[in-house]
Structures are given as C-alpha cells and as structure tokens.
Design a protein around this motif. Structure first.
Motif, PDB file in Angstrom:
ATOM      1  N   ARG A 121       0.850  -1.196   0.000  1.00 46.57           N
ATOM      2  CA  ARG A 121       0.000   0.000   0.000  1.00 46.57           C
ATOM      3  C   ARG A 121       0.878   1.235   0.000  1.00 46.57           C
ATOM      4  O   ARG A 121       1.963   1.224   0.589  1.00 46.57           O
ATOM      5  CB  ARG A 121      -0.860   0.067   1.264  1.00 46.57           C
ATOM      6  N   VAL A 122       0.396   2.322  -0.583  1.00 50.45           N
ATOM      7  CA  VAL A 122       1.201   3.537  -0.679  1.00 50.45           C
ATOM      8  C   VAL A 122       0.504   4.687   0.042  1.00 50.45           C
ATOM      9  O   VAL A 122      -0.688   4.906  -0.140  1.00 50.45           O
ATOM     10  CB  VAL A 122       1.451   3.916  -2.157  1.00 50.45           C
ATOM     11  N   ARG A 123       1.259   5.403   0.908  1.00 51.72           N
ATOM     12  CA  ARG A 123       0.741   6.586   1.607  1.00 51.72           C
ATOM     13  C   ARG A 123       1.581   7.781   1.172  1.00 51.72           C
ATOM     14  O   ARG A 123       2.812   7.706   1.145  1.00 51.72           O
ATOM     15  CB  ARG A 123       0.871   6.375   3.118  1.00 51.72           C
ATOM     16  N   LEU A 124       0.903   8.894   0.822  1.00 47.97           N
ATOM     17  CA  LEU A 124       1.616  10.039   0.242  1.00 47.97           C
ATOM     18  C   LEU A 124       1.842  11.161   1.258  1.00 47.97           C
ATOM     19  O   LEU A 124       1.276  11.150   2.349  1.00 47.97           O
ATOM     20  CB  LEU A 124       0.837  10.576  -0.956  1.00 47.97           C
ATOM     21  N   ALA A 125       2.651  12.134   0.840  1.00 53.52           N
ATOM     22  CA  ALA A 125       2.909  13.353   1.620  1.00 53.52           C
ATOM     23  C   ALA A 125       3.376  13.024   3.036  1.00 53.52           C
ATOM     24  O   ALA A 125       3.029  13.713   3.992  1.00 53.52           O
ATOM     25  CB  ALA A 125       1.653  14.242   1.653  1.00 53.52           C
ATOM     26  N   ALA A 126       4.180  11.968   3.159  1.00 55.72           N
ATOM     27  CA  ALA A 126       4.633  11.505   4.472  1.00 55.72           C
ATOM     28  C   ALA A 126       5.885  12.273   4.902  1.00 55.72           C
ATOM     29  O   ALA A 126       6.933  12.170   4.275  1.00 55.72           O
ATOM     30  CB  ALA A 126       4.926  10.005   4.412  1.00 55.72           C
ATOM     31  N   THR A 127       5.750  13.062   5.978  1.00 58.55           N
ATOM     32  CA  THR A 127       6.911  13.799   6.497  1.00 58.55           C
ATOM     33  C   THR A 127       7.599  13.008   7.611  1.00 58.55           C
ATOM     34  O   THR A 127       8.562  13.467   8.198  1.00 58.55           O
ATOM     35  CB  THR A 127       6.479  15.185   7.002  1.00 58.55           C
ATOM     36  N   ALA A 128       7.065  11.841   7.890  1.00 58.75           N
ATOM     37  CA  ALA A 128       7.695  10.895   8.809  1.00 58.75           C
ATOM     38  C   ALA A 128       7.114   9.533   8.460  1.00 58.75           C
ATOM     39  O   ALA A 128       6.095   9.470   7.775  1.00 58.75           O
ATOM     40  CB  ALA A 128       7.374  11.240  10.266  1.00 58.75           C
ATOM     41  N   ALA A 129       7.785   8.459   8.890  1.00 57.63           N
ATOM     42  CA  ALA A 129       7.251   7.131   8.586  1.00 57.63           C
ATOM     43  C   ALA A 129       7.090   6.331   9.864  1.00 57.63           C
ATOM     44  O   ALA A 129       7.827   6.516  10.826  1.00 57.63           O
ATOM     45  CB  ALA A 129       8.176   6.408   7.622  1.00 57.63           C
ATOM     46  N   ALA A 130       6.085   5.459   9.870  1.00 56.85           N
ATOM     47  CA  ALA A 130       5.875   4.559  11.009  1.00 56.85           C
ATOM     48  C   ALA A 130       6.832   3.368  10.877  1.00 56.85           C
ATOM     49  O   ALA A 130       7.436   3.155   9.827  1.00 56.85           O
ATOM     50  CB  ALA A 130       4.425   4.100  11.027  1.00 56.85           C
ATOM     51  N   ASP A 131       6.940   2.595  11.962  1.00 56.67           N
ATOM     52  CA  ASP A 131       7.853   1.450  11.974  1.00 56.67           C
ATOM     53  C   ASP A 131       7.491   0.399  10.925  1.00 56.67           C
ATOM     54  O   ASP A 131       8.356  -0.346  10.476  1.00 56.67           O
ATOM     55  CB  ASP A 131       7.829   0.774  13.356  1.00 56.67           C
TER      56      ASP A 131
END
Ligand code: TXA
Ligand code: MG
Length: 325
Positions: free
Chosen positions: A239-249
């Motif tokens: 799955r792809v999530r956009l505009a991420a200024t940080a990422a989860a583990d």
C-alpha cells in the motif's frame, strides 16, 4: 523464452525482423520501455493487449521515427505541427485525428477517431523504428496496472516468456511516460516528460490538465478517451501513503529532498524533480522488494512539489496510492 538483444545494429535488425513477423519486442525509449508491435497488424496489436492483460478499450500510442512519418498517420494542423517541431523527438504524445487510409489497426485506437502519436528521442528507439521502417504501437512494457519499466530487467521480470525479445538499452533517462496532449481544444490529458509549463509557454496559453470532460451521454463517455484510465495504476504490491513527512515502523519510507536522510530510499536527496522522475519507478520497485524482505505491507512517500516534472511524478504516485479493486 524472451531473448535479450543488445542495442547494436545486429540486435536492432533482429528486433525489426521480429516486428515484421508480427512478434512483440520491448524496447527502450527516453521515458519508459515500450512493448512494441506492428501498428498495422491487428494480430500483433491484439497480442500486445493479451501480453499486458490490458483492457482492449484503452488505446495505444503509435511510435514513428519523425514528423513526416507521423503526418502519414495523423492529420496535423498548424498548431499541432508547431508543437511537433518544438518537442519532437521527445516525450510528448499528440492526440490527433486519424488520417483516412493510414492503415493503422482499429485495435490501436480502440475504435476512436483520434490516434495518439509520438516520436521518441531515444537513439535505440529511433534505430529500431528506422530498421523496421513502419509505425510501432507500444504501451509501457509492464503488466496492466503495475509499475512501468525503466530497465530491460524490469521487462523480463514481468513479461519474460510472453514476448519475443527485449532490446537492452540501459536505464531510461526521463523515467515517467510522455505527456499526452489533445489539441482541439488544447488539454494535457496525462502529465509526463514534457512539463506543463514548457507546453504552456509554447502554446502561449494556460493548459487544463486531466481527462477530457465527457462529451455526451453516450457509451463513448464511459471510455477512457483520456488516459485517466482506471484510478488505480502504477501499483506496487504494498500500500502507498503520500505526503509523508515521517514514517511509522511498519512502513518503508521513500524520501525526497530534505526528507531523505532518515528515509529508507530517496527519489532525489538534492530535491531535483528530473532526478525524482528518472528514479520513480525503479524506487517503487525497490521499496516493494524491501517491504517484502522485511515482512511489511506499506510504503510512505515524502511530499514533492507540483511544478515541472513534479506534476507527472505526483500523478503517478496518486495512482499508485489509489484504492484498489
Ligand atoms: O512514454 C510513453 O508514452 C510510453 C512509451 C512506451 O512511449 N508509452 C505509454 O503507453 O505510456 P501507455 O499505453 O502505457 O499509455 C498510453 C495512454 C493510455 O493511457 C491511453 O488511454 C492514451 O495513451 N491514449 C491512447 N490513444 C488515445 C487517444 N486516441 N485519445 C486519448 N488518449 C489516448
Ligand atoms: Mg502504461
């Protein structure tokens, strides 16, 4: 077996013979690798749709060596010719009326009265078109709905065994597909390798972006007369999530510019949109691979500006992130 051909005269001659015999050959363009077949041969064109698993209502782009060859297939008016002279060879596709008697298979245009046509700049594509001496229908050489190929190995991974050959011309320089333009009225149907700004500058007017508004309430209106296509496209397995200024583990993070240092991968640490376009599809593939190795299901992507090639990169990312069936 799919033969990997070298991009020399012997390889191109062999590739041209395959095309003349109705077989399919993938080849590099400056944008992405194309899956080529003789555009006049309905059996070859039907085989393109089958090899990709592509819906046959989604028409193909015809590739020719120069403007003269393009004028034998499509009807150019003065503005179309101006654009062609300015941007060809290069990553611009023009949607124009099909010329009567052009000899293009109806399967290429999916029955439309227009044809999408382009003159690629890549020397290997040029060499192949000249060796074959005919129009080549070519979608991107990936399975339908998946990430476009920017290297010969990407083509072999997805289409190996389904096509006769791939000409190996190394990595593609532009990395996103051509910009697709309708002329009457001017409209950018798909943002791509020529920026909206450059096209607007050439036209001397603002260029609306996106699929053409449906003309009438007939069945044509349901067709992707524009390459808006199905929303989900260019999709990696994760799955792809956009505009991420940080990422989860549990995410693989693809960075850009300032969001590169902590990211797993980066489209361009220096924040170049040309570099981001060039790296886009290979990075999506790499992120998918990384996710698989780490047992993760998500990819997060840092924000990119909408200017220049950013418009095309964001378009592809939006589709990669779109909900799937
Ligand atoms: O850079 C590119 O354009 C690459 C390389 C191989 O040249 N080709 C490419 O082809 O991206 P493909 O098939 O993946 O995308 C072509 C798009 C399709 O979305 C289709 O809907 C649109 O072009 N198209 C083709 N003919 C059209 C027409 N007559 N009117 C409107 N859109 C058209
Ligand atoms: Mg494609």
């Amino acid at each position: 077996m799919t033969e990997v051909l070298s991009a020399d005269a012997a390889g191109l001659a062999r590739a041209a013979r395959y095309l003349a015999g109705g077989a399919l050959v993938a080849f590099p363009t400056e944008t992405v690798y194309g899956l080529g077949g003789d555009a006049r041969d309905s059996r070859a064109v039907a085989a393109i749709y089958t090899a990709k698993g592509r819906p046959s209502f989604n028409p193909l782009i015809v590739h020719v060596a120069d403007l003269d060859a393009a004028e034998r297939i499509a009807v150019f008016d003065a503005p179309a010719r101006d654009l062609a002279r300015r941007f060809w060879p290069g990553p611009l596709t023009l949607v124009l009326p099909v010329r009567a008697g052009a000899g293009i298979s109806d399967l290429v245009t999916a029955g439309l009265e227009t044809v999408a046509i382009r003159v690629p700049a890549h020397p290997v594509a040029q060499g192949l078109l000249r060796a074959f001496d005919g129009p080549v229908a070519a979608p991107s050489a990936n399975l339908s709905g998946r990430v476009s190929p920017t290297r010969a190995c990407h083509v072999v991974t997805e289409l190996g065994g389904r096509i006769a050959a791939v000409v190996d011309g190394g990595a593609c320089r532009v990395g996103v597909e051509s910009s697709i333009m309708a002329l009457d009225p001017p409209r950018l149907l798909r943002p791509g390798g020529v920026s909206r700004e450059a096209l607007e500058e050439a036209l001397g007017q603002a260029l609306p972006v996106g699929p053409a508004p449906a003309q009438a309430a007939d069945s044509e209106a349901l067709r992707p007369s524009a390459p808006g296509q199905l929303a989900s496209h260019y999709a990696p397995a994760a799955r792809v999530r956009l505009a991420a200024t940080a990422a989860a583990d549990d995410e693989i993070w693809i960075g850009f510019g300032p969001h590169s240092a902590k990211a797993d991968l980066s489209l361009s640490p220096g924040g170049s949109l040309e570099e981001a376009a060039m790296n886009l599809f290979a990075t999506l593939r790499a992120a998918d691979q990384m996710a698989q190795e780490r047992g993760l299901q998500k990819i997060a992507v840092a924000p990119l500006p909408e200017t220049g090639l950013g418009l095309a990169v964001n378009d592809r990312l939006n589709r990669a992130a779109a909900p799937r069936e």
